[in-house]
Structure formats: structure tokens, C-alpha cells
Enzyme design. Structure first.
Site, short mmCIF file in Angstrom:
data_model
loop_
_atom_site.label_atom_id
_atom_site.label_comp_id
_atom_site.label_asym_id
_atom_site.label_seq_id
_atom_site.Cartn_x
_atom_site.Cartn_y
_atom_site.Cartn_z
N LYS A 148 2.71 9.66 8.38
CA LYS A 148 1.57 9.28 9.47
C LYS A 148 2.29 9.88 10.30
CE LYS A 148 -1.09 6.09 7.55
NZ LYS A 148 -0.26 5.25 6.24
N ASP A 160 9.07 2.46 1.61
CA ASP A 160 8.02 3.23 2.59
C ASP A 160 7.91 2.70 3.61
OD1 ASP A 160 5.33 4.66 2.70
OD2 ASP A 160 4.91 3.54 1.15
N PHE A 190 0.88 -0.94 0.25
CA PHE A 190 0.00 -0.01 0.05
C PHE A 190 1.01 1.56 -0.31
CE2 PHE A 190 -2.50 3.37 1.76
CZ PHE A 190 -3.65 3.70 0.74
C1 LIG Z 1 -0.82 5.38 4.74
C2 LIG Z 1 -0.31 4.64 3.79
C3 LIG Z 1 0.82 5.39 2.50
C4 LIG Z 1 -0.21 7.03 2.05
O1 LIG Z 1 -0.46 7.84 3.24
P1 LIG Z 1 -1.77 9.03 2.94
O2 LIG Z 1 -1.36 9.96 4.16
O3 LIG Z 1 -2.79 8.50 3.09
O4 LIG Z 1 -1.66 9.71 1.82
C5 LIG Z 1 1.46 5.24 1.97
N1 LIG Z 1 2.28 3.82 2.61
C6 LIG Z 1 1.56 3.65 3.06
C7 LIG Z 1 3.41 1.96 3.56
C8 LIG Z 1 0.78 4.11 4.58
O5 LIG Z 1 0.89 3.19 5.12
#
Ligand SMILES: *Cc1c(COP(=O)(O)O)cnc(C)c1O
Length: 391
Positions: A243, A214, A127
């Protein structure tokens, strides 16, 4: 039809305020928050250091745009580089946008090296966000369906399968980067094999691929190190985060070192709000508090205590398929869909999340203490046991 567009399945509760690891609803009920606004409220709710930073910065200056120097942004970038071993930072407003920056770095790096159709390898069940590039990079058909045409330039491999990546290296000359979550969050708290990270570093060096991590969810202390790659003795070329960084203020960051840090130049990328003085002041308070209060150590200690506890008390139950995670990023996989647990927990004053259909996901604030962790452990054990009895 409601005034807010109908893009979320929301729970029938809303909160009026929060304090520490607790949230309070309109009727005054207290909830232990074990999901932290999806890993965002690393310092819990109404943390005085963050509140104070926001108030005093708002009194001075909120926004000027990146037409000008922004001292707070400079200082936050220096702090993040010192913590991470990276060399430079691009600030965005979200995790998806931090990944967009990483994707653009990879593509431009490819073009600069004579690769006209650069490919980025991404993982099954990944994701990376909801923008067109990041939903294409994500490995979940549900978030892509209906939004075709997807972008070109992505290749997919099984999460944590180094042999698959070596195979891609042999058959494809257009690969420029690999993008991986050190622990998949939305995908179900999927951890990598212990030796994957160093093997990936070696493969990327050999192939001159950018190793891009990521850490939007796993970063900022969540797994017991500031970044999850710091459990190993290596540096990625690019790491993204968001986050936990702003404790609720919208900020993302794309950090780079070496050749990746030199790729983007003036005019290549930008964001009107990105890294404005207000969000940087809040994030600076988060970064400083994580260091001062040794919250990475707390996440490591209590997280591993929780994982051990879940394994001891639930590990041999037939309904449990697996218990995994690192630090305060914890997944309990059941043998069947268990979305209803979210409401059952909420009725008992506990906020959790279920992801990938059958994985209880816990992302409590990093400030959680031993007594609160004990309550969390006992509540989850209770809820899972009654779920097992009724199924
Ligand atoms: C939440 C998340 C995203 C997306 O972040 P947003 O602030 O919602 O755009 C991307 N990568 C990972 C691993 C995430 O947990």
C-alpha cells in the site's frame, strides 16, 4: 449493467485532483482525506518528489521485464533491506501478490525440509488479499463464500493468542510458518497483545517455523516505525508490504532474511511487471521522503496525539466500545454498525472508512500536520456525537 464490472460498492463522488492531504471533487468541493486511498497515499496527493520521480523515469524507461537487470529495482531493494534489517526482496504489483510470494516461500521451505503437505497458520479476522491463496488465508467468510474449493494448507488460530499457537505446535508436525498482521487493518484495527511479537519469534525459533508478517497496510511508516515489527527488538523471517510503498503506483514487496531469503531460486517465482523501473522510481522517492522528512516520527507523534484526543473526548461515551491503534493507523469501535458515518463525514468534507461493520478506520497521509490533525479530531468527535444523539 455498466462497462466496469460491478465488484465494488462505490460512494457517489469522484475526484478530479488532489494536493497534500486534500482531494477535490468534480464540483470543486474540498475533502480532508483521512483514508489515503486505503493507506496508499502515504505522502498525500500530488507530492512533488513522487511526481518528479515518475516524470523523469518515464522519460528514460518504463519497463524492460525481469529478463534483464533493473538498476532501480536493485537500488530500491538495497534501501528496503537497509531500513528493515532484511536481506532480499521480491517485487510484486500488489499486496496480495506479495503475500503469494510469502506463501510460496513457506511451502517450498517446507518441501525442502521433508514436509510434503506444509501448513501455514493464519489468524481469525485476517485479511491477506483476494487471490485464491490469499482469500483462503483471510479469516473472513464473506470474502471466501462462493469461491470454494478453497486451498488446502492453512490452519487458523485466534489473532494474538500465543497459547493457541503453542497448542498447534504440539499437535501438528506439518506447520512451516505463521502469517500475521501486526495490526489487522480490514479486520477492524485489531492490535496484538504487547508481548505477542517476541513470544511468536521465540516459538518460531523453537519450532523452526517461518515468522511471516503481513505489513501491506501497517508498513511504510504507518504505525510510527518503518515496519510495525520495529517497535520490538526482533526480525521476522518474511515481511510483505505494498500500500504505502508506491504512493499509488502498483508495487508490492516480499522481504526475507536468513533461511527464508535463500529459499526461492531462478524459475520458482516471477512477475512480468514486478519491480519495473517506473514503479521502483516512485517507491524510491517515497522511501527517501519518509526518511528525509522523518515521517515515521510524525506518524508516531500525531497518531498518538490523535488516539489520546479521541480517548479524552469520546472515551466515556456509551456509543464507544474501544479506541485503539498505533501511529496513524487508528480504529474507533462503536457499539453498533455505523457504515452511514462514511457518507455523513463526506458531506462535511471528510473522507473516512468504516471496516468490520462498526469500526471507524482512519489512515491519514503521513504528511498530515498538527493543524490538519486538529481538524480531523474535531470533525470525528462531532460526527460521532451526532451519531450517538440520533441512535
Ligand atoms: C490491502 C491488504 C492486502 C491486499 O493488498 P492488494 O494490494 O489489495 O492486493 C493484503 N494484506 C493486508 C494486510 C492488506 O491491508
Amino acid at each position: 449493467m455498466t462497462a466496469v464490472m460491478n465488484t465494488y460498492g462505490r460512494l457517489p463522488v469522484s475526484f478530479s485532483h488532489g494536493k497534500n492531504v486534500y482531494l477535490y471533487d468534480q464540483e470543486g468541493h474540498e475533502y480532508l482525506d483521512a483514508i489515503s486511498g486505503i493507506g496508499v497515499n502515504a505522502l498525500g496527493h500530488a507530492h512533488p518528489a513522487v511526481t518528479e520521480a515518475i516524470k523523469s523515469q518515464a522519460d528514460l524507461l518504463i519497463h524492460t521485464s525481469n529478463l534483464y537487470g533493473i538498476e532501480r529495482q536493485q537500488k530500491l531493494a538495497e534501501s528496503l533491506c537497509a531500513i528493515s534489517g532484511m536481506e532480499s526482496v521480491f517485487f510484486s504489483n500488489s499486496g496480495a501478490e506479495a503475500n503469494e510470494a510469502a506463501i510460496k516461500i513457506a511451502r517450498l521451505y517446507g518441501h525442502n525440509n521433508g514436509i510434503d503437505l506444509p501448513q501455514i497458520v493464519v489468524m481469525d479476522n485476517a485479511f491477506h488479499g483476494r487471490t485464491m491463496a490469499t482469500l483462503t488465508a483471510s479469516g473472513n467468510r464473506k470474502i471466501q463464500a462462493g469461491f470454494e474449493p478453497l486451498l488446502g494448507g492453512f490452519l487458523r488460530a485466534p489473532h494474538g493468542d500465543i497459547e493457541a499457537l503453542k497448542n498447534i505446535a504440539q499437535n501438528n508436525r506439518n506447520v512451516v510458518a505463521v502469517l500475521v498482521e501486526p495490526i489487522q487493518g480490514e479486520g477492524g484495527i485489531n492490535v496484538l497483545p504487547e508481548n505477542f511479537m517476541p513470544q511468536l519469534r521465540a516459538l518460531c525459533d523453537q519450532q523452526q517455523w517461518l515468522m511471516m508478517l503481513d505489513e501491506v497496510q501497517s508498513g511504510n511508516g504507518r504505525t510510527g516505525e518503518y515496519f510495525a515489527y520495529q517497535h520490538h527488538d526482533l526480525l521476522p523471517d518474511v515481511v510483505t508490504t505494498a500500500k504505502g510503498l508506491g504512493n499509488g503506483l502498483p508495487i508490492g514487496a516480499c522481504l526475507a532474511q536468513g533461511k527464508a531469503a535463500e529459499t526461492l531460486g531462478p524459475g520458482n517465482h516471477g512477475s512480468t511487471y514486478g519491480g519495473n523501473p517506473l514503479v521502483c522510481a516512485a517507491a524510491q522517492a517515497v522511501v527517501d521522503t519518509i526518511a528525509e522528512q522523518k515521517l515515521c516520527d510524525n506518524a508516531k507523534q500525531l497518531g498518538n496525539w490523535l488516539i489520546r484526543g479521541f480517548r479524552e473526548q469520546l472515551g466515556d461515551k456509551a456509543i464507544i466500545k474501544d479506541i485503539r491503534g498505533q501511529g496513524l493507523m487508528i480504529g474507533i469501535e462503536l457499539t453498533q454498525p455505523c457504515g452511514e458515518l462514511v457518507n455523513q463525514a463526506r458531506e462535511k468534507g471528510l473522507l473516512i472508512n468504516v471496516t468490520a461493520g462498526n469500526v471507524i478506520r482512519l489512515l491519514p497521509p503521513l504528511i498530515i500536520n498538527q493543524a490538519q490533525a486538529e481538524i480531523l479530531l474535531a470533525s470525528i468527535v462531532d460526527i460521532v456525537n451526532s451519531f450517538a444523539e440520533s441512535h
